[in-house]
Every structure is written in structure tokens, then in C-alpha cells.
Design an enzyme around this catalytic site. Structure first.
Site, short mmCIF file in Angstrom:
data_model
loop_
_atom_site.label_atom_id
_atom_site.label_comp_id
_atom_site.label_asym_id
_atom_site.label_seq_id
_atom_site.Cartn_x
_atom_site.Cartn_y
_atom_site.Cartn_z
N HIS A 49 46.42 34.75 42.31
CA HIS A 49 47.59 34.72 42.97
C HIS A 49 47.69 35.85 44.16
O HIS A 49 46.45 36.38 44.44
CB HIS A 49 48.60 35.42 41.78
CG HIS A 49 48.34 36.79 41.14
ND1 HIS A 49 48.58 37.83 41.72
CD2 HIS A 49 47.74 37.19 40.20
CE1 HIS A 49 48.46 39.04 41.10
NE2 HIS A 49 47.41 38.38 40.02
N ALA A 50 48.53 36.18 44.73
CA ALA A 50 48.56 36.71 45.90
C ALA A 50 47.62 38.20 45.96
O ALA A 50 47.01 38.41 46.94
CB ALA A 50 50.09 37.48 46.34
#
Length: 90
Positions: free
Chosen positions: A15-16
Site C-alpha cells: 500500500h502507499a
């Protein structure tokens, strides 16, 4: 060219925040680095946050990291170590 396959161990996958860490580390090397989702066959530039996030890699998925250049082995080994450590996410 130097390559290694590894598996994501962190809870939320790539994820980010972990993707940003991955890209930041990749950018410290001069080698051209690619990351590939073996399931879909999609391969992207490991130095592009948008492209790495676009792979949609989740916890438990494998990925292949390939580099070409003077520091290719160090680049791949460092990125694999980051992944193997689960991005140090508790």
C-alpha cells in the site's frame, strides 16, 4: 542482470507507505530496477510510485525484482531485505 523473487509479509501488502519506502530505496541505486507481479505478468519501473502501487500487490503475494546496472545486486538484495523485514510494520 540480477533478479530475486520474494513474498510480501506485511499485513496490508504494498500500500502507499510501504510502496513509498520501496520506491525511495530503489531511487538510491543507479541500476534500472523493475518489479513484476508473477501472477499477472505486469512489470513496472520500481522507481515510480504510481506504477508500483498499480501492481496491486497484497500480503502473501510474490513479486520478482530485477535490476540491470553497476549496483544491480546491491539494489535487488536491499529491496528484498526491505520486503522480508515486512517494512518493519509491527
Amino acid at each position: 542482470m540480477y533478479s530475486k523473487q520474494c513474498r510480501l509479509h506485511n499485513q496490508a501488502g504494498l500500500h502507499a507507505r510501504p510502496a513509498a519506502e520501496f520506491v525511495f530505496l530503489a531511487r538510491t541505486f543507479t541500476a534500472r530496477i523493475k518489479v513484476r507481479n508473477p501472477v499477472t505478468g505486469q512489470e513496472v519501473d520500481a522507481k515510480s510510485i504510481a506504477r508500483v502501487l498499480g501492481l496491486g500487490l497484497d500480503n502473501g503475494q510474490d513479486l520478482l525484482i530485477t535490476a540491470r546496472g553497476s549496483d544491480e545486486q546491491q539494489a535487488v538484495n536491499s529491496l528484498v531485505q526491505l520486503i522480508d523485514n515486512g517494512f518493519e510494520e509491527g
